[in-house]
Every structure is written in structure tokens, then in C-alpha cells.
Design a protein around this motif. Structure first.
Motif, PDB file in Angstrom:
ATOM      1  N   GLU A  24       0.854  -1.197   0.000  1.00  0.00           N
ATOM      2  CA  GLU A  24       0.000   0.000   0.000  1.00  0.00           C
ATOM      3  C   GLU A  24       0.883   1.238   0.000  1.00  0.00           C
ATOM      4  OE1 GLU A  24      -4.137  -1.301   2.164  1.00  0.00           O
ATOM      5  OE2 GLU A  24      -2.817   0.085   3.193  1.00  0.00           O
ATOM      6  N   ALA A  45      -3.257   8.057 -10.363  1.00  0.00           N
ATOM      7  CA  ALA A  45      -3.777   6.972  -9.523  1.00  0.00           C
ATOM      8  C   ALA A  45      -5.279   6.813  -9.715  1.00  0.00           C
ATOM      9  CB  ALA A  45      -3.440   7.220  -8.059  1.00  0.00           C
ATOM     10  N   GLN A  46      -6.001   7.908  -9.772  1.00  0.00           N
ATOM     11  CA  GLN A  46      -7.450   7.832  -9.972  1.00  0.00           C
ATOM     12  C   GLN A  46      -7.791   7.205 -11.317  1.00  0.00           C
ATOM     13  OE1 GLN A  46      -8.669   8.131  -6.701  1.00  0.00           O
ATOM     14  NE2 GLN A  46     -10.383   8.617  -8.006  1.00  0.00           N
ATOM     15  N   VAL A  49      -7.316   3.551 -10.973  1.00  0.00           N
ATOM     16  CA  VAL A  49      -8.432   2.970 -10.223  1.00  0.00           C
ATOM     17  C   VAL A  49      -9.624   2.767 -11.155  1.00  0.00           C
ATOM     18  CG1 VAL A  49     -10.164   3.453  -8.433  1.00  0.00           C
ATOM     19  CG2 VAL A  49      -7.736   3.822  -7.950  1.00  0.00           C
ATOM     20  N   GLU A  50      -9.926   3.754 -11.974  1.00  0.00           N
ATOM     21  CA  GLU A  50     -11.046   3.648 -12.911  1.00  0.00           C
ATOM     22  C   GLU A  50     -10.861   2.497 -13.891  1.00  0.00           C
ATOM     23  OE1 GLU A  50     -14.053   5.251 -13.108  1.00  0.00           O
ATOM     24  OE2 GLU A  50     -13.466   5.999 -11.134  1.00  0.00           O
ATOM     25  N   GLY A  52      -9.311  -0.231 -13.129  1.00  0.00           N
ATOM     26  CA  GLY A  52      -9.231  -1.476 -12.377  1.00  0.00           C
ATOM     27  C   GLY A  52      -7.812  -1.969 -12.136  1.00  0.00           C
ATOM     28  N   LEU A  54      -5.598  -0.319 -10.107  1.00  0.00           N
ATOM     29  CA  LEU A  54      -5.309   0.003  -8.704  1.00  0.00           C
ATOM     30  C   LEU A  54      -6.635   0.037  -7.970  1.00  0.00           C
ATOM     31  CD1 LEU A  54      -2.790   3.016  -8.453  1.00  0.00           C
ATOM     32  CD2 LEU A  54      -2.368   0.628  -7.877  1.00  0.00           C
ATOM     33  N   GLU A  55      -6.553  -0.085  -6.653  1.00  0.00           N
ATOM     34  CA  GLU A  55      -7.731   0.145  -5.823  1.00  0.00           C
ATOM     35  C   GLU A  55      -7.308   0.974  -4.630  1.00  0.00           C
ATOM     36  OE1 GLU A  55      -9.124  -3.812  -4.997  1.00  0.00           O
ATOM     37  OE2 GLU A  55      -7.858  -4.011  -3.230  1.00  0.00           O
ATOM     38  N   ARG A  56      -8.274   1.670  -4.047  1.00  0.00           N
ATOM     39  CA  ARG A  56      -8.010   2.533  -2.898  1.00  0.00           C
ATOM     40  C   ARG A  56      -8.690   1.946  -1.687  1.00  0.00           C
ATOM     41  NH1 ARG A  56     -10.174   8.118  -1.257  1.00  0.00           N
ATOM     42  NH2 ARG A  56      -8.433   8.983  -0.107  1.00  0.00           N
ATOM     43  N   CYS A  57      -7.931   1.767  -0.626  1.00  0.00           N
ATOM     44  CA  CYS A  57      -8.469   1.252   0.629  1.00  0.00           C
ATOM     45  C   CYS A  57      -9.227   2.385   1.322  1.00  0.00           C
ATOM     46  CB  CYS A  57      -7.328   0.748   1.512  1.00  0.00           C
ATOM     47  SG  CYS A  57      -7.874   0.156   3.120  1.00  0.00           S
ATOM     48  N   TYR A  63      -3.396   3.480  -1.741  1.00  0.00           N
ATOM     49  CA  TYR A  63      -3.636   2.700  -2.955  1.00  0.00           C
ATOM     50  C   TYR A  63      -2.888   1.383  -2.893  1.00  0.00           C
ATOM     51  CZ  TYR A  63      -5.669   6.964  -4.688  1.00  0.00           C
ATOM     52  OH  TYR A  63      -6.468   8.069  -4.839  1.00  0.00           O
ATOM     53  N   PRO A  66      -4.994  -4.421  -7.049  1.00  0.00           N
ATOM     54  CA  PRO A  66      -6.196  -5.221  -6.735  1.00  0.00           C
ATOM     55  C   PRO A  66      -5.834  -6.675  -6.447  1.00  0.00           C
ATOM     56  CG  PRO A  66      -6.264  -4.419  -9.011  1.00  0.00           C
ATOM     57  CD  PRO A  66      -4.999  -3.931  -8.411  1.00  0.00           C
TER      58      PRO A  66
END
Length: 68
Positions: A24, A45-46, A49-50, A52, A54-57, A63, A66
Motif C-alpha cells: 500500500e 492513480a485515480q 483505479v477507474e 481497475g 489500482l484500488e483505494r483502501c 492505494y 487489486p
């Protein structure tokens, strides 16, 4: 190399910051390591995430890659 996309390289560089030793990472941490502003690191990063990648805790706000 002028044939390469600088923006794509910067986005992919974020993904290389994650691994078993550092699962993380926070935005400021990523930005410092990659020598970019926190706002730029956040934008990349965003986007990841969009997509797929990365993901944000929600709890830590950090970050991570996944789960497979």
C-alpha cells in the motif's frame, strides 16, 4: 525516446511502485518517489483505479494493486 508516450510511462511507473514489500502506498509517498506533484500522482492513480489496475483502501486511503 520520442516514439514513447510520456504520459503512459508516468502512469505505468506508478504501478511499479507496488510490490510485496510495499503493498500500500499513499499519494505523497508515490509523488515523492516518482518526482511528480501530489496532484499529478493523484490524477494518475485515480485513472488507474477507474481502469481497475489500482484500488483505494477506504480505511487507510492508500492505494494498492487489486487482489487477483
Amino acid at each position: 525516446d520520442r516514439r514513447l508516450s510520456r504520459s503512459l510511462l508516468r502512469g505505468l511507473a506508478i504501478l511499479t511502485c507496488f510490490g510485496p514489500e510495499r503493498p500500500e502506498r499513499g499519494i505523497v509517498e508515490l509523488a515523492g518517489e516518482l518526482r511528480m506533484s501530489p496532484s499529478t500522482a493523484h490524477r494518475y492513480a485515480q485513472t488507474l483505479v477507474e481502469l481497475g489496475l489500482l484500488e483505494r483502501c477506504a480505511r487507510t486511503r492508500k492505494y494498492r494493486l487489486p487482489a487477483s
